[in-house]
Design a protein around this motif. Structure first.
Motif, PDB file in Angstrom:
ATOM      1  N   GLY A  93      37.123  50.057  53.328  1.00  0.00           N
ATOM      2  CA  GLY A  93      35.624  50.346  52.950  1.00  0.00           C
ATOM      3  C   GLY A  93      35.278  48.972  52.008  1.00  0.00           C
ATOM      4  O   GLY A  93      34.154  49.195  51.439  1.00  0.00           O
ATOM      5  N   LYS A  94      35.830  47.797  52.614  1.00  0.00           N
ATOM      6  CA  LYS A  94      35.369  46.665  51.893  1.00  0.00           C
ATOM      7  C   LYS A  94      34.705  45.895  53.207  1.00  0.00           C
ATOM      8  O   LYS A  94      34.865  46.058  54.320  1.00  0.00           O
ATOM      9  CB  LYS A  94      36.801  45.986  51.515  1.00  0.00           C
ATOM     10  CG  LYS A  94      37.534  46.745  50.506  1.00  0.00           C
ATOM     11  CD  LYS A  94      36.504  46.660  49.238  1.00  0.00           C
ATOM     12  CE  LYS A  94      36.400  45.449  48.535  1.00  0.00           C
ATOM     13  NZ  LYS A  94      37.685  44.655  48.155  1.00  0.00           N
ATOM     14  N   GLY A  95      33.698  44.920  52.706  1.00  0.00           N
ATOM     15  CA  GLY A  95      33.165  44.021  53.691  1.00  0.00           C
ATOM     16  C   GLY A  95      33.564  42.774  53.745  1.00  0.00           C
ATOM     17  O   GLY A  95      34.854  42.289  53.166  1.00  0.00           O
ATOM     18  N   THR A  96      33.372  41.996  54.904  1.00  0.00           N
ATOM     19  CA  THR A  96      34.007  40.726  55.180  1.00  0.00           C
ATOM     20  C   THR A  96      33.073  39.585  55.517  1.00  0.00           C
ATOM     21  O   THR A  96      32.125  39.782  55.738  1.00  0.00           O
ATOM     22  CB  THR A  96      34.868  40.760  56.605  1.00  0.00           C
ATOM     23  OG1 THR A  96      33.939  41.246  57.784  1.00  0.00           O
ATOM     24  CG2 THR A  96      36.296  41.750  56.449  1.00  0.00           C
ATOM     25  N   LEU A 126      37.225  37.026  52.782  1.00  0.00           N
ATOM     26  CA  LEU A 126      36.755  35.849  53.487  1.00  0.00           C
ATOM     27  C   LEU A 126      37.836  35.771  54.634  1.00  0.00           C
ATOM     28  O   LEU A 126      39.211  35.881  54.185  1.00  0.00           O
ATOM     29  CB  LEU A 126      36.946  34.664  52.889  1.00  0.00           C
ATOM     30  CG  LEU A 126      36.245  33.387  53.405  1.00  0.00           C
ATOM     31  CD1 LEU A 126      34.957  33.349  54.140  1.00  0.00           C
ATOM     32  CD2 LEU A 126      36.285  32.215  52.084  1.00  0.00           C
ATOM     33  N   ILE A 127      37.615  35.457  55.695  1.00  0.00           N
ATOM     34  CA  ILE A 127      38.725  35.629  56.906  1.00  0.00           C
ATOM     35  C   ILE A 127      38.087  34.869  58.054  1.00  0.00           C
ATOM     36  O   ILE A 127      37.035  34.763  58.441  1.00  0.00           O
ATOM     37  CB  ILE A 127      38.772  37.113  57.610  1.00  0.00           C
ATOM     38  CG1 ILE A 127      39.001  38.103  56.563  1.00  0.00           C
ATOM     39  CG2 ILE A 127      39.925  36.941  58.497  1.00  0.00           C
ATOM     40  CD1 ILE A 127      39.001  39.584  57.100  1.00  0.00           C
ATOM     41  N   ASN A 128      39.084  33.863  58.744  1.00  0.00           N
ATOM     42  CA  ASN A 128      38.837  33.090  59.672  1.00  0.00           C
ATOM     43  C   ASN A 128      38.689  33.692  60.966  1.00  0.00           C
ATOM     44  O   ASN A 128      39.228  34.808  61.156  1.00  0.00           O
ATOM     45  CB  ASN A 128      39.773  32.012  59.959  1.00  0.00           C
ATOM     46  CG  ASN A 128      39.721  30.773  58.930  1.00  0.00           C
ATOM     47  OD1 ASN A 128      40.871  30.646  58.308  1.00  0.00           O
ATOM     48  ND2 ASN A 128      38.605  30.291  58.779  1.00  0.00           N
ATOM     49  N   THR A 129      37.867  33.290  62.085  1.00  0.00           N
ATOM     50  CA  THR A 129      37.859  33.853  63.443  1.00  0.00           C
ATOM     51  C   THR A 129      38.105  32.807  64.292  1.00  0.00           C
ATOM     52  O   THR A 129      37.680  31.707  64.132  1.00  0.00           O
ATOM     53  CB  THR A 129      36.579  34.719  63.715  1.00  0.00           C
ATOM     54  OG1 THR A 129      35.396  33.714  63.596  1.00  0.00           O
ATOM     55  CG2 THR A 129      36.354  35.810  62.815  1.00  0.00           C
ATOM     56  N   PRO A 130      38.848  33.013  65.539  1.00  0.00           N
ATOM     57  CA  PRO A 130      39.341  34.430  66.015  1.00  0.00           C
ATOM     58  C   PRO A 130      40.469  34.530  65.001  1.00  0.00           C
ATOM     59  O   PRO A 130      41.059  33.718  64.510  1.00  0.00           O
ATOM     60  CB  PRO A 130      39.541  33.997  67.475  1.00  0.00           C
ATOM     61  CG  PRO A 130      40.017  32.689  67.506  1.00  0.00           C
ATOM     62  CD  PRO A 130      38.885  31.993  66.721  1.00  0.00           C
ATOM     63  N   ASN A 131      40.884  36.084  65.046  1.00  0.00           N
ATOM     64  CA  ASN A 131      41.889  36.219  64.248  1.00  0.00           C
ATOM     65  C   ASN A 131      42.479  37.577  64.811  1.00  0.00           C
ATOM     66  O   ASN A 131      41.959  38.369  65.642  1.00  0.00           O
ATOM     67  CB  ASN A 131      41.361  36.351  62.682  1.00  0.00           C
ATOM     68  CG  ASN A 131      42.690  35.951  61.843  1.00  0.00           C
ATOM     69  OD1 ASN A 131      43.795  36.207  61.990  1.00  0.00           O
ATOM     70  ND2 ASN A 131      42.318  35.188  60.783  1.00  0.00           N
ATOM     71  N   TYR A 132      43.732  37.943  64.232  1.00  0.00           N
ATOM     72  CA  TYR A 132      44.533  38.971  64.545  1.00  0.00           C
ATOM     73  C   TYR A 132      43.237  40.329  64.475  1.00  0.00           C
ATOM     74  O   TYR A 132      42.946  40.460  63.237  1.00  0.00           O
ATOM     75  CB  TYR A 132      45.644  39.405  63.753  1.00  0.00           C
ATOM     76  CG  TYR A 132      46.574  40.587  63.902  1.00  0.00           C
ATOM     77  CD1 TYR A 132      46.727  41.079  65.162  1.00  0.00           C
ATOM     78  CD2 TYR A 132      47.009  41.095  62.628  1.00  0.00           C
ATOM     79  CE1 TYR A 132      47.468  42.320  65.308  1.00  0.00           C
ATOM     80  CE2 TYR A 132      47.859  42.319  62.871  1.00  0.00           C
ATOM     81  CZ  TYR A 132      48.073  42.781  64.197  1.00  0.00           C
ATOM     82  OH  TYR A 132      48.816  44.144  64.290  1.00  0.00           O
TER      83      TYR A 132
END
Length: 373
Positions: free
Chosen positions: A123-126, A106-112
């Motif tokens: 090979g991992k999904g987000t 799990l990741i926020n956007t916008p992001n680095y």
């Protein structure tokens, strides 16, 4: 001693990614390094190793103590030396740690953009959750996180100070994130590469937020951004939980040890460059204030307040510029970062880690080329 950050420095012809890949009439304001010499102590430490002339495998037993003291002086936080794991760089680790658990990240956007891409490289999904834009700054949208998260997610990637939007999260926000993570059994991977570049409030290392944050997290830092030594890659992880730390070491086993020049430079940065660092932050704060003042004078342009980093996130589209990234290159002769890889197409990221004179020239070029009417 006073350090002169106004000193013009020619970087062309020295293998600079930023300057030697950009046409001579274009101001490069993209890749995140600064147009300043590193602190004298760093240069002297490297020179001492060069004078010795032996570049074999290295080990500096004093370095953990230097970092321990730096945490105490900088954040009033006490760490144990065994919590520290040295890294050859930060970017490879962002991909490697996504393998700590099965499932998506799990990741926020916008992001680095490298952080966004890292799980995929392994090979991992987000699962991506947009930050909430309040017009003044961006904040974590916990309702959106709760709506998007799935049962397979066991890792959350945090970027703080946030690149590219320049946010430095408050304690209350980080505490809420820790509660969110605890309720769902998440491990937080906190990329804090810009932690030494904050203006409005102190940075809070993630592991220091509360007990859960300490026990279920990996906090990653490095001197590259703060001390302008990205070309000497080096980083370290703070992992108080011994079981998680052992997992991390096994996961990152294939990564090499840091080079002796890189460790020597990092030790001088954290141990002997405090006054340089304080003056740098003061200079960058002046650049930030100047740039924000000039942007406010352009009716319609949208940007948020930079609390940390030397990166300004800007939307020029309300001025009738459909592709600001291309417009800045073609008309203003400025090369920024394109916002699309960071997760928001149409925005640009401008690096103000340069001399005031260059920043003033960039502002002049922008204003001189704004659409008429």
């Amino acid at each position: 001693m006073n350090y002169n950050f106004d000193e013009p420095l020619n970087r062309r012809g020295f293998g600079s990614t930023k300057w030697d890949t950009t046409a001579g009439d274009v101001l490069p304001m993209f890749v995140a390094d600064m147009d300043f010499k590193s602190a004298p102590a760093i240069i002297e430490a490297i020179q001492a190793k060069l004078d010795h002339g032996v570049f074999g495998y290295g080990r500096d037993q004093e370095f953990p103590g230097v970092i321990k003291k730096w945490f105490q002086d900088e954040y009033k936080v006490t760490i144990k030396e065994e919590w520290l794991t040295l890294l050859p760089a930060i970017v490879p680790v962002l991909a490697a740690v996504s393998r700590l658990r099965e499932g998506r990240v799990l990741i926020n956007t916008p992001n680095y953009h490298v952080l966004l891409a890292a799980p995929g490289k392994a090979g991992k999904g987000t699962i991506l959750s947009p930050l909430k834009n309040t017009e003044e700054y961006y904040e974590i949208d916990f309702d959106d996180l709760a709506n998007r998260i799935q049962d397979d997610v066991k890792l959350f990637y945090l970027c703080n100070p946030q690149n590219p939007v320049g946010r430095v999260y408050k304690y209350e926000e980080l505490r809420e994130l820790s509660r969110f993570a605890q309720e769902r059994g998440l491990i937080v991977i906190s990329d804090e590469a810009h932690c030494g570049l904050v203006y409005d409030r102190p940075h809070l290392p993630w592991f220091s937020v509360d007990e859960y944050a300490a026990n279920q997290s990996i906090t990653i830092m490095g001197p590259g951004k703060t001390y302008n030594m990205a070309g000497l890659p080096f980083g370290f992880a703070i992992i108080p939980n011994p079981v998680l730390r052992e997992e991390f070491v096994k996961t990152c086993y294939a990564l090499s040890n840091p080079g002796i020049l890189n460790v020597a430079a990092a030790k001088a940065a954290y141990g002997s460059s405090r006054e340089w660092h304080l003056q740098l932050v003061d200079y960058l704060k002046g650049n930030r204030d100047y740039l924000e003042k000039e942007l406010k004078s352009i009716s319609g342009v949208k940007f948020t307040h930079v609390e940390g980093t030397y990166l300004q996130w800007i939307d020029f589209r309300p001025l009738g510029i459909p592709n600001p990234y291309q417009w800045l290159q073609d008309k203003a002769k400025i090369l920024p970062n394109n916002g699309k890889p960071f997760g928001l197409d149409g925005y640009v990221r401008i690096n103000f880690g340069t001399t005031r004179a260059r920043l003033e020239e960039a502002v002049k070029r922008i204003k001189d080329n704004l659409p008429k009417g």
